[in-house]
Design a protein around this motif. Structure first.
Motif, PDB file in Angstrom:
ATOM      1  N   GLN A  63     -22.935  30.615  24.503  1.00 29.65           N
ATOM      2  CA  GLN A  63     -21.973  31.706  24.370  1.00 29.65           C
ATOM      3  C   GLN A  63     -22.096  32.378  23.015  1.00 29.65           C
ATOM      4  OE1 GLN A  63     -18.881  31.684  22.353  1.00 29.65           O
ATOM      5  NE2 GLN A  63     -18.482  33.794  23.014  1.00 29.65           N
ATOM      6  N   LYS A  64     -22.357  31.593  21.963  1.00 26.28           N
ATOM      7  CA  LYS A  64     -22.503  32.163  20.626  1.00 26.28           C
ATOM      8  C   LYS A  64     -23.808  32.954  20.504  1.00 26.28           C
ATOM      9  CE  LYS A  64     -19.568  28.693  18.430  1.00 26.28           C
ATOM     10  NZ  LYS A  64     -19.405  27.698  17.365  1.00 26.28           N
ATOM     11  N   ALA A  65     -24.829  32.512  21.228  1.00 30.36           N
ATOM     12  CA  ALA A  65     -26.082  33.275  21.239  1.00 30.36           C
ATOM     13  C   ALA A  65     -25.868  34.626  21.925  1.00 30.36           C
ATOM     14  CB  ALA A  65     -27.176  32.487  21.953  1.00 30.36           C
ATOM     15  N   ARG A  66     -25.098  34.615  23.007  1.00 30.88           N
ATOM     16  CA  ARG A  66     -24.783  35.889  23.675  1.00 30.88           C
ATOM     17  C   ARG A  66     -23.968  36.794  22.763  1.00 30.88           C
ATOM     18  NH1 ARG A  66     -24.232  32.284  27.986  1.00 30.88           N
ATOM     19  NH2 ARG A  66     -21.979  32.115  27.681  1.00 30.88           N
ATOM     20  N   THR A  82     -23.433  41.643  19.639  1.00 32.54           N
ATOM     21  CA  THR A  82     -23.166  42.268  18.342  1.00 32.54           C
ATOM     22  C   THR A  82     -24.322  43.157  17.934  1.00 32.54           C
ATOM     23  OG1 THR A  82     -21.811  40.391  17.665  1.00 32.54           O
ATOM     24  CG2 THR A  82     -22.620  41.843  15.923  1.00 32.54           C
ATOM     25  N   LEU A  83     -25.554  42.674  18.125  1.00 33.33           N
ATOM     26  CA  LEU A  83     -26.729  43.469  17.777  1.00 33.33           C
ATOM     27  C   LEU A  83     -26.791  44.735  18.619  1.00 33.33           C
ATOM     28  CD1 LEU A  83     -29.247  43.476  15.965  1.00 33.33           C
ATOM     29  CD2 LEU A  83     -30.481  42.314  17.802  1.00 33.33           C
ATOM     30  N   GLN A  84     -26.320  44.658  19.858  1.00 31.99           N
ATOM     31  CA  GLN A  84     -26.322  45.831  20.740  1.00 31.99           C
ATOM     32  C   GLN A  84     -25.216  46.826  20.403  1.00 31.99           C
ATOM     33  OE1 GLN A  84     -25.949  43.780  24.489  1.00 31.99           O
ATOM     34  NE2 GLN A  84     -28.139  43.977  24.941  1.00 31.99           N
ATOM     35  N   ALA A 110     -28.572  30.348   8.794  1.00 33.28           N
ATOM     36  CA  ALA A 110     -27.158  30.740   8.803  1.00 33.28           C
ATOM     37  C   ALA A 110     -26.566  30.638  10.203  1.00 33.28           C
ATOM     38  CB  ALA A 110     -27.007  32.163   8.261  1.00 33.28           C
ATOM     39  N   TRP A 111     -27.333  31.081  11.207  1.00 35.50           N
ATOM     40  CA  TRP A 111     -26.781  31.101  12.557  1.00 35.50           C
ATOM     41  C   TRP A 111     -26.629  29.700  13.154  1.00 35.50           C
ATOM     42  CZ3 TRP A 111     -28.119  29.737  17.559  1.00 35.50           C
ATOM     43  CH2 TRP A 111     -27.250  30.203  18.541  1.00 35.50           C
ATOM     44  N   VAL A 112     -27.545  28.809  12.848  1.00 34.35           N
ATOM     45  CA  VAL A 112     -27.414  27.436  13.359  1.00 34.35           C
ATOM     46  C   VAL A 112     -26.108  26.817  12.860  1.00 34.35           C
ATOM     47  CG1 VAL A 112     -28.325  25.095  13.141  1.00 34.35           C
ATOM     48  CG2 VAL A 112     -29.840  26.961  13.792  1.00 34.35           C
ATOM     49  N   GLN A 113     -25.771  27.039  11.611  1.00 31.96           N
ATOM     50  CA  GLN A 113     -24.496  26.535  11.098  1.00 31.96           C
ATOM     51  C   GLN A 113     -23.328  27.188  11.833  1.00 31.96           C
ATOM     52  OE1 GLN A 113     -24.516  25.980   6.573  1.00 31.96           O
ATOM     53  NE2 GLN A 113     -26.233  27.375   6.899  1.00 31.96           N
ATOM     54  N   THR A 139     -20.519  25.117  14.206  1.00 39.00           N
ATOM     55  CA  THR A 139     -19.227  24.983  13.540  1.00 39.00           C
ATOM     56  C   THR A 139     -18.125  25.147  14.576  1.00 39.00           C
ATOM     57  OG1 THR A 139     -20.077  25.831  11.438  1.00 39.00           O
ATOM     58  CG2 THR A 139     -17.693  25.918  11.774  1.00 39.00           C
ATOM     59  N   VAL A 140     -17.218  24.222  14.606  1.00 38.69           N
ATOM     60  CA  VAL A 140     -16.154  24.238  15.606  1.00 38.69           C
ATOM     61  C   VAL A 140     -15.260  25.456  15.392  1.00 38.69           C
ATOM     62  CG1 VAL A 140     -14.136  23.016  16.507  1.00 38.69           C
ATOM     63  CG2 VAL A 140     -16.189  21.735  15.860  1.00 38.69           C
ATOM     64  N   GLY A 141     -15.067  26.221  16.457  1.00 33.99           N
ATOM     65  CA  GLY A 141     -14.139  27.350  16.409  1.00 33.99           C
ATOM     66  C   GLY A 141     -14.639  28.571  15.666  1.00 33.99           C
ATOM     67  N   ALA A 142     -15.924  28.656  15.386  1.00 32.11           N
ATOM     68  CA  ALA A 142     -16.455  29.813  14.658  1.00 32.11           C
ATOM     69  C   ALA A 142     -17.789  30.222  15.266  1.00 32.11           C
ATOM     70  CB  ALA A 142     -16.632  29.484  13.178  1.00 32.11           C
ATOM     71  N   GLY A 143     -18.175  31.468  15.023  1.00 36.51           N
ATOM     72  CA  GLY A 143     -19.490  31.927  15.448  1.00 36.51           C
ATOM     73  C   GLY A 143     -19.528  32.612  16.785  1.00 36.51           C
ATOM     74  N   GLY A 144     -18.422  32.641  17.507  1.00 36.89           N
ATOM     75  CA  GLY A 144     -18.433  33.239  18.827  1.00 36.89           C
ATOM     76  C   GLY A 144     -17.895  34.649  18.881  1.00 36.89           C
ATOM     77  N   SER A 145     -17.609  35.231  17.726  1.00 34.83           N
ATOM     78  CA  SER A 145     -17.012  36.558  17.685  1.00 34.83           C
ATOM     79  C   SER A 145     -17.853  37.491  16.821  1.00 34.83           C
ATOM     80  CB  SER A 145     -15.590  36.468  17.116  1.00 34.83           C
ATOM     81  OG  SER A 145     -15.003  37.746  16.998  1.00 34.83           O
ATOM     82  N   THR A 146     -17.672  38.797  17.052  1.00 35.27           N
ATOM     83  CA  THR A 146     -18.429  39.795  16.296  1.00 35.27           C
ATOM     84  C   THR A 146     -18.216  39.656  14.801  1.00 35.27           C
ATOM     85  OG1 THR A 146     -18.408  41.392  18.116  1.00 35.27           O
ATOM     86  CG2 THR A 146     -18.667  42.282  15.900  1.00 35.27           C
ATOM     87  N   HIS A 147     -16.982  39.352  14.368  1.00 37.44           N
ATOM     88  CA  HIS A 147     -16.724  39.286  12.927  1.00 37.44           C
ATOM     89  C   HIS A 147     -17.373  38.060  12.288  1.00 37.44           C
ATOM     90  CE1 HIS A 147     -13.339  36.670  14.177  1.00 37.44           C
ATOM     91  NE2 HIS A 147     -13.409  36.174  12.970  1.00 37.44           N
ATOM     92  N   HIS A 148     -17.869  37.111  13.089  1.00 40.21           N
ATOM     93  CA  HIS A 148     -18.684  36.030  12.546  1.00 40.21           C
ATOM     94  C   HIS A 148     -20.155  36.434  12.523  1.00 40.21           C
ATOM     95  CE1 HIS A 148     -15.279  33.203  13.914  1.00 40.21           C
ATOM     96  NE2 HIS A 148     -15.262  33.242  12.595  1.00 40.21           N
TER      97      HIS A 148
END
Length: 532
Positions: free
Chosen positions: A253-256, A261-263, A339-342, A346-355
């Motif tokens: 989900q975070k990869a998507r 975000t890139l799109q 940076a992205w692997v972290q 990370t629990v609860g982070a990385g799944g949103s555009t602002h991350h």
């Protein structure tokens, strides 16, 4: 005279134009949408009482807004709020200006490392990048200082690597330390930059890796991050106890989220409403009508061409592998991976555009480096070809901004970004509260900021966990309550349970006012409780 001395070429003026274009895009209809709670989180350190503070030089100084978000932004915005008041403009315009400063420093960084052609290409792409524009305008991440301090820090360290003046090393690492104070997630960026630098430029790093340089860098980093360090001493390791890794995180989900975000379409539907979520209001002036008509004629696209451009750059990278562009691509790939692997685990982070957007603006550097190098190898046709690709990509990104603003102007914001907060804050003040008690998420900091700190705030206790605290609170005279209307509550059980206890104690709702957004939706409710 100083500015003119800095602008030594037409390329510099072109970069300034891109910065001004970014400001124009970011500030368009700046008052549209209400102030979101996280967007004005810094109000906790602009107006007392402060959440986490320290006595310094005879005054109370705020340190942190949350365990992992520092008060750096508040120190910049505080004089603005004091002199110009609290409004959407004073919250958002400075953030956009700092975003433009990031673009200018990014231009200088790329120009000094990869040349003017690459720098202008990267700057053009960044200045109209859909999510860079929108997350700077609505800085709820927050991300603006993260981007600025990362680019400024790297530029300073680059200058040190060239002239060996330790003041640049010190400045660079102080800036990077400030980034960690601003938001502890900056360590994602910092570690990515450190690993990428060591991997791509090992000889240069080894030559500079003296005990004296290490001491300067470490000490300067600590100076910049000193408020974060002091906070974690005062509240033992509070920042680090709040974050954790897990292999159970939804990495897919975070990869998507990264791709979306890139799109460029990551914010559609999450800040501005979709057309189906009516009622729709038609534009009320000629400029808005022209913008909406243009966006609708363009088909209201929801993705730009940046993901395709990144794919094109990766496909072409092997053909320029013996050039400086190859090292730029390798640097950015390593940086993003680390940076992205972290972020991903990370629990609860990385799944949103602002991350995800915290990785910006370095992907633009890699894309521009490859495209510029390929254009050089095309001879006379290179510059026209590069211009065509860059302009096409920029127009596609502008089109998605057009879609976002059209939805904003016609459909309004979601309940967390509702413009009903403005009449609601005014209604609260008209009721002359002793305290304002917030019964639902998303109404605390924005109500507090719009009162310019003159209102004493309190949050409702959880009625299920502590009903006695609720009973004690409702007996306090002069409280004005604010919550979302029943259909819009994020935590409906809090308001429902609170009012149930109040009713059982003989209290009734009085002076109730329902505040609507500009589209006519009833969003926020303000009332008092009284006992007949």
């Amino acid at each position: 005279m100083m500015i003119c001395g800095m602008l030594r070429s037409r390329a510099d003026w072109a970069a300034i134009f891109f910065c001004l274009l970014f400001i124009a895009l970011g500030c368009a209809w700046i008052g549209e949408l209400g102030l979101q709670m996280d967007e004005v989180l810094f109000a906790r350190a602009v107006y007392p009482p402060y959440r986490a503070d320290i006595e310094l030089l005879g005054k109370t100084r705020p340190l942190m807004l949350m365990d992992y978000v520092g008060a750096a932004k508040a120190y910049i915005w505080k004089p603005i709020m004091r002199n110009l008041g609290a409004s959407a403009a004073t919250v958002r315009v400075p953030a956009v200006v700092l975003g433009a400063l990031t673009i200018w420093l990014f231009y200088l960084l790329v120009k000094r490392t990869l040349g003017v052609r690459t720098a202008l290409t990267a700057t053009a792409l960044l200045s109209v990048d859909t999510n860079f524009v929108l997350t700077s305008r609505w800085d709820w991440g927050p991300v603006v200082l993260q981007h600025l301090l990362a680019v400024a820090g790297v530029l300073s360290v680059l200058q040190f690597s060239r002239d060996r003046r330790k003041r640049w090393l010190a400045i660079g690492f102080v800036l990077l330390g400030l980034g960690a104070w601003d938001k502890a997630l900056f360590f994602w960026t910092f570690s990515g930059l450190a690993v990428a630098t060591a991997a791509v430029f090992p000889r240069r790093v080894w030559r500079l890796l003296t005990w004296r340089n290490v001491a300067v860098a470490t000490g300067s980093l600590a100076v910049g991050a000193m408020p974060l360090i002091v906070y974690n001493v005062k509240y033992p390791l509070a920042t680090f106890r709040q974050s954790s890794w897990s292999w159970q995180e939804n990495v897919g989900q975070k990869a998507r989220a990264f791709v979306i975000t890139l799109q460029g379409g990551g914010l559609l539907g999450s800040i501005v409403r979709e057309e189906w979520d009516g009622p729709v209001r038609e534009p009320d002036d000629a400029i808005k009508r022209a913008w909406v008509s243009t966006a609708r004629a363009a088909g209201m696209p929801r993705t730009n061409g940046y993901a395709h451009l990144a794919g094109l750059a990766l496909a072409l990278a092997p053909f320029v592998w013996r050039s400086t562009a190859a090292r730029a691509v390798l640097f950015v790939l390593i940086y993003c991976a680390v940076a992205w692997v972290q972020m991903a685990f990370t629990v609860g982070a990385g799944g949103s555009t602002h991350h995800t957007v915290l990785l910006w603006p370095f992907p633009h550097l890699a894309i521009a480096a490859v495209l510029a190098e390929v254009s050089r190898r095309l001879g006379r046709s290179g510059i026209p070809a590069l211009a065509f690709v860059a302009v096409t990509a920029c127009l596609s990104s502008l089109a998605v901004i057009g879609t976002t603003y059209t939805n904003m102007l016609r459909n309004g914001g979601v309940k967390e970004w509702t413009d009903a907060i403005y009449p609601a804050a005014a209604a609260v003040q008209e009721m002359k509260p002793a305290f304002v008690c917030v019964l639902d998420w998303g109404l605390y900091e924005n109500t507090f900021l719009l009162s310019q700190g003159r209102t004493s705030m309190c949050a409702a206790p959880d009625p299920a966990a502590d009903p006695d605290a609720v009973k004690e609170q409702i007996r306090t005279p002069g409280i004005v309550y604010i919550t979302h209307t029943e259909a819009n509550r994020l935590y409906p059980e809090i308001t429902k349970g609170y009012l149930s206890i109040a009713e059982s104690e003989g209290f009734r709702i009085a002076e109730s006012r329902v505040l609507h957004d500009y589209n006519g939706r009833p969003i926020i409710e303000v009332f008092k409780l009284y006992k007949p």
